[in-house]
Design a protein around this motif. Structure first.
Motif, PDB file in Angstrom:
ATOM      1  N   PRO A   1       0.941  -1.250  -0.048  1.00 34.81           N
ATOM      2  CA  PRO A   1      -0.107   0.138  -0.157  1.00 34.81           C
ATOM      3  C   PRO A   1       0.809   1.406  -0.236  1.00 34.81           C
ATOM      4  CG  PRO A   1      -0.949  -1.573   1.539  1.00 34.81           C
ATOM      5  CD  PRO A   1       0.472  -2.215   0.925  1.00 34.81           C
ATOM      6  N   ALA A   2       2.015   1.313   0.732  1.00 33.15           N
ATOM      7  CA  ALA A   2       2.639   2.460   0.934  1.00 33.15           C
ATOM      8  C   ALA A   2       3.488   2.763  -0.463  1.00 33.15           C
ATOM      9  CB  ALA A   2       3.792   2.155   1.815  1.00 33.15           C
ATOM     10  N   GLU A   3       3.811   2.029  -1.266  1.00 34.05           N
ATOM     11  CA  GLU A   3       4.666   2.082  -2.355  1.00 34.05           C
ATOM     12  C   GLU A   3       3.420   2.478  -3.719  1.00 34.05           C
ATOM     13  OE1 GLU A   3       8.022  -0.568  -3.325  1.00 34.05           O
ATOM     14  OE2 GLU A   3       6.968  -1.635  -1.616  1.00 34.05           O
ATOM     15  N   LEU A   4       2.407   2.019  -3.656  1.00 36.53           N
ATOM     16  CA  LEU A   4       1.249   2.257  -4.550  1.00 36.53           C
ATOM     17  C   LEU A   4       0.831   3.634  -4.160  1.00 36.53           C
ATOM     18  CD1 LEU A   4      -0.731  -1.126  -4.801  1.00 36.53           C
ATOM     19  CD2 LEU A   4       0.901   0.075  -6.527  1.00 36.53           C
ATOM     20  N   ALA A   5       0.762   4.122  -2.994  1.00 35.46           N
ATOM     21  CA  ALA A   5       0.303   5.307  -2.390  1.00 35.46           C
ATOM     22  C   ALA A   5       1.273   6.303  -3.075  1.00 35.46           C
ATOM     23  CB  ALA A   5      -0.067   5.497  -1.089  1.00 35.46           C
ATOM     24  N   LEU A   6       2.734   6.092  -2.756  1.00 35.43           N
ATOM     25  CA  LEU A   6       3.595   6.766  -3.242  1.00 35.43           C
ATOM     26  C   LEU A   6       3.456   7.050  -4.695  1.00 35.43           C
ATOM     27  CD1 LEU A   6       6.610   6.168  -1.223  1.00 35.43           C
ATOM     28  CD2 LEU A   6       5.831   8.213  -1.352  1.00 35.43           C
ATOM     29  N   ARG A   7       3.400   6.251  -5.619  1.00 39.07           N
ATOM     30  CA  ARG A   7       3.021   6.128  -6.967  1.00 39.07           C
ATOM     31  C   ARG A   7       1.936   7.440  -7.323  1.00 39.07           C
ATOM     32  NH1 ARG A   7       5.184   2.582 -10.701  1.00 39.07           N
ATOM     33  NH2 ARG A   7       6.200   0.843  -9.610  1.00 39.07           N
ATOM     34  N   MET A   8       0.788   7.057  -6.384  1.00 38.23           N
ATOM     35  CA  MET A   8      -0.281   7.915  -6.641  1.00 38.23           C
ATOM     36  C   MET A   8       0.119   9.516  -6.101  1.00 38.23           C
ATOM     37  SD  MET A   8      -3.448   8.251  -7.742  1.00 38.23           S
ATOM     38  CE  MET A   8      -3.811   6.507  -7.888  1.00 38.23           C
TER      39      MET A   8
ATOM     40  N   HIS B   1     -11.352   1.673   0.896  1.00 40.47           N
ATOM     41  CA  HIS B   1      -9.905   2.432   1.017  1.00 40.47           C
ATOM     42  C   HIS B   1      -8.700   1.757   0.056  1.00 40.47           C
ATOM     43  CE1 HIS B   1     -11.014   4.663   4.358  1.00 40.47           C
ATOM     44  NE2 HIS B   1     -11.305   3.493   4.951  1.00 40.47           N
ATOM     45  N   LEU B   2      -8.468   2.549  -1.072  1.00 41.22           N
ATOM     46  CA  LEU B   2      -7.629   2.008  -1.981  1.00 41.22           C
ATOM     47  C   LEU B   2      -6.108   1.620  -1.312  1.00 41.22           C
ATOM     48  CD1 LEU B   2      -8.235   4.173  -5.119  1.00 41.22           C
ATOM     49  CD2 LEU B   2      -8.329   1.845  -5.051  1.00 41.22           C
ATOM     50  N   PHE B   3      -5.819   2.320  -0.457  1.00 42.43           N
ATOM     51  CA  PHE B   3      -4.582   2.099   0.395  1.00 42.43           C
ATOM     52  C   PHE B   3      -4.771   1.874   1.574  1.00 42.43           C
ATOM     53  CE2 PHE B   3      -4.016   5.411  -3.073  1.00 42.43           C
ATOM     54  CZ  PHE B   3      -3.409   4.614  -4.069  1.00 42.43           C
TER      55      PHE B   3
ATOM     56  N   PRO C   1      -7.774   3.734   6.437  1.00 42.09           N
ATOM     57  CA  PRO C   1      -7.094   4.611   5.586  1.00 42.09           C
ATOM     58  C   PRO C   1      -5.408   4.264   5.923  1.00 42.09           C
ATOM     59  CG  PRO C   1      -8.307   5.818   7.161  1.00 42.09           C
ATOM     60  CD  PRO C   1      -8.786   4.481   7.368  1.00 42.09           C
ATOM     61  N   LEU C   2      -4.566   4.533   4.819  1.00 41.76           N
ATOM     62  CA  LEU C   2      -3.187   4.146   5.098  1.00 41.76           C
ATOM     63  C   LEU C   2      -2.855   5.332   6.376  1.00 41.76           C
ATOM     64  CD1 LEU C   2      -0.747   3.081   4.106  1.00 41.76           C
ATOM     65  CD2 LEU C   2      -0.261   4.758   2.639  1.00 41.76           C
ATOM     66  N   ASN C   3      -1.880   4.796   7.332  1.00 34.95           N
ATOM     67  CA  ASN C   3      -1.244   5.584   8.194  1.00 34.95           C
ATOM     68  C   ASN C   3      -0.615   6.740   7.345  1.00 34.95           C
ATOM     69  OD1 ASN C   3       1.120   6.318  10.099  1.00 34.95           O
ATOM     70  ND2 ASN C   3      -0.702   5.339  11.401  1.00 34.95           N
ATOM     71  N   LYS C   4      -0.751   7.955   8.220  1.00 36.67           N
ATOM     72  CA  LYS C   4       0.017   9.096   7.439  1.00 36.67           C
ATOM     73  C   LYS C   4       1.571   9.084   7.641  1.00 36.67           C
ATOM     74  CE  LYS C   4      -0.300  11.929  11.836  1.00 36.67           C
ATOM     75  NZ  LYS C   4      -0.867  13.179  12.570  1.00 36.67           N
TER      76      LYS C   4
ATOM     77  N   MET D   1       3.812   6.319   4.147  1.00 34.42           N
ATOM     78  CA  MET D   1       5.063   6.784   2.998  1.00 34.42           C
ATOM     79  C   MET D   1       6.199   7.401   3.635  1.00 34.42           C
ATOM     80  SD  MET D   1       2.438   8.315   0.064  1.00 34.42           S
ATOM     81  CE  MET D   1       1.265   9.070   1.070  1.00 34.42           C
ATOM     82  N   ARG D   2       6.178   8.188   4.532  1.00 36.86           N
ATOM     83  CA  ARG D   2       7.430   8.795   5.063  1.00 36.86           C
ATOM     84  C   ARG D   2       8.447   7.820   5.568  1.00 36.86           C
ATOM     85  NH1 ARG D   2       9.854  10.181   9.677  1.00 36.86           N
ATOM     86  NH2 ARG D   2      11.155  12.095  10.027  1.00 36.86           N
ATOM     87  N   ASN D   3       7.697   6.868   6.405  1.00 32.88           N
ATOM     88  CA  ASN D   3       8.864   5.625   6.874  1.00 32.88           C
ATOM     89  C   ASN D   3       9.440   4.829   5.791  1.00 32.88           C
ATOM     90  OD1 ASN D   3       8.020   6.694   9.395  1.00 32.88           O
ATOM     91  ND2 ASN D   3       6.531   4.987   9.745  1.00 32.88           N
TER      92      ASN D   3
END
Length: 393
Positions: free
Chosen positions: A226-233, A297-299, A306-309, A312-314
């Motif tokens: 999820p974190a990597e797909l979210a970064l793509r988005m 939730h997509l990520f 929802p994805l933890n805020k 992506m940073r981590n």
């Protein structure tokens, strides 16, 4: 109307429950439980008003008549005795007039104008961290510019952005205190700013990946987590992390993603849903995300929310990068400036920045959706290693 001085001490005791007039505006409201309250009725500027004077028998008949006489003189001078009494009560009440009480009251009065009505704590945190520890227990009428300087001196050097926000919030609180009748001078804020001087601390902007390195980073991201797909988005669309973390299937209609108001940066009442054009690469990422979608939730996080805020940073920290997710907005904006002929207002619209003031916003409703499409499509093409139709040499 009953004549003046209608009551006698003996008559007061025998009065039945109800409202009884002593004359010239002095009334006694006697309750069924035996208690009674003195009030004074008057007319000022065409309005009928009524104010309490005290309870009977704690306030005797003679004392009530004297109090009514004093109020009558105030009204004769064109002043409002109710407002004067409120100011006197506020000034005399150490608890009611303490800064921390007024700070919370001002926040409650102001919160309807804030994003999420201030529930995220972002508006109040500068007050909590910088002002309350030093000013919280002080009567607001006793705070001066030197107290403000002492409260903000350290933050003015170490975290000037937050300290300046605290000073701005302080103005809201003091304005509220004035509205409540406290004798406060707003000029102490400007005086405190002079005493604080210019911050010597250099503001550090959020680290961003250079646009020349963005393509390699994008292509290194996985297509399952999820974190990597979210970064793509995040990289493809240029929106803020909060919008991506909370992205849901029902927000997508064909090739348009409508970001809800609650995930658009801005104050309540001054924001609107933000439409994001979706390139073919974005649609591909959405198809990949459908395989891991949970509860819309997509990520999703591990519990289906929802994805933890911090996710992506981590991920970027674990990769050893100094850049942070929010920096990709700067990466996109710089690429648009340096590698395309994109008009400034369109480039700003790609980041969700529109009118510069409320008046302009009232007349210019354009979100430049169609004009944004080709540039975001080119940005996606650049990230995946393809050519860019609208890029310059």
């Amino acid at each position: 109307m009953a004549k003046s001085n209608f009551f006698t001490v003996a008559k007061l005791k025998s009065l039945p429950p109800g409202k009884h007039c002593d004359g010239q505006g002095l009334w006694l409201f006697k309750r069924k439980d035996g208690g009674a309250q003195w009030t004074f009725r008057f007319s000022l500027f065409g309005r009928q008003r009524e104010m309490g004077l005290g309870s009977y028998p704690l306030l005797s008949l003679a004392e009530a008549r004297k109090a009514a006489h004093d109020v009558r003189r105030i009204v004769a001078n064109g002043d409002d005795p109710i407002k004067i009494k409120r100011r006197q009560r506020n000034h005399a009440s150490a608890q009611e007039g303490r800064f921390h009480v007024l700070a919370y009251a001002a926040f409650e009065a102001h919160r309807s104008t804030l994003k999420h009505e201030g529930s995220d704590g972002m508006w109040f945190s500068p007050i909590k961290n910088h002002l309350l520890p030093h000013l919280g227990m002080m009567p607001v009428v006793k705070i001066d510019q030197h107290d403000i300087k002492q409260a903000l001196s350290r933050g003015w050097e170490t975290s000037p952005v937050t300290a300046k926000k605290a000073l701005s919030r302080l103005k809201v609180i003091l304005s509220y205190a004035i509205a409540e009748g406290f004798d406060v001078n707003l000029g102490i804020i400007d005086q405190a700013r002079i005493l604080l001087g210019a911050p010597r601390h250099t503001v550090t902007h959020i680290a961003a990946l250079d646009w020349a390195e963005a393509s390699a980073f994008y292509q290194s991201l996985g297509e399952l987590a999820p974190a990597e797909l979210a970064l793509r988005m995040l990289m493809l669309t240029g929106v803020r992390s909060d919008a991506v973390n909370n992205m849901r299937l029902e927000q997508i209609t064909k090739d348009i993603w409508t970001v809800p108001v609650e995930h658009v940066k801005g104050r309540k009442g001054f924001t609107k849903p933000f439409r994001v054009p979706l390139s073919n690469e974005v649609l591909r990422v959405i198809d990949l995300a459908r395989a891991i979608e949970q509860n819309g939730h997509l990520f999703p996080n591990s519990r289906g929310g929802p994805l933890n805020k911090m996710s992506m940073r981590n991920y970027m920290v674990e990769r050893g990068l100094e850049a942070r997710p929010h920096g990709f907005r700067s990466t996109l904006r710089t690429w648009l400036s340096e590698r395309t002929e994109c008009a400034r207002e369109v480039a700003e619209a790609c980041l969700g920045h529109f009118a510069v003031n409320d008046v302009e916003d009232a007349y210019n409703r354009a979100d430049y959706l169609e004009r944004r499409k080709p540039y975001l499509a080119d940005w996606a093409s650049y990230l995946i290693g393809g050519g860019c139709k609208n890029a310059t040499d």
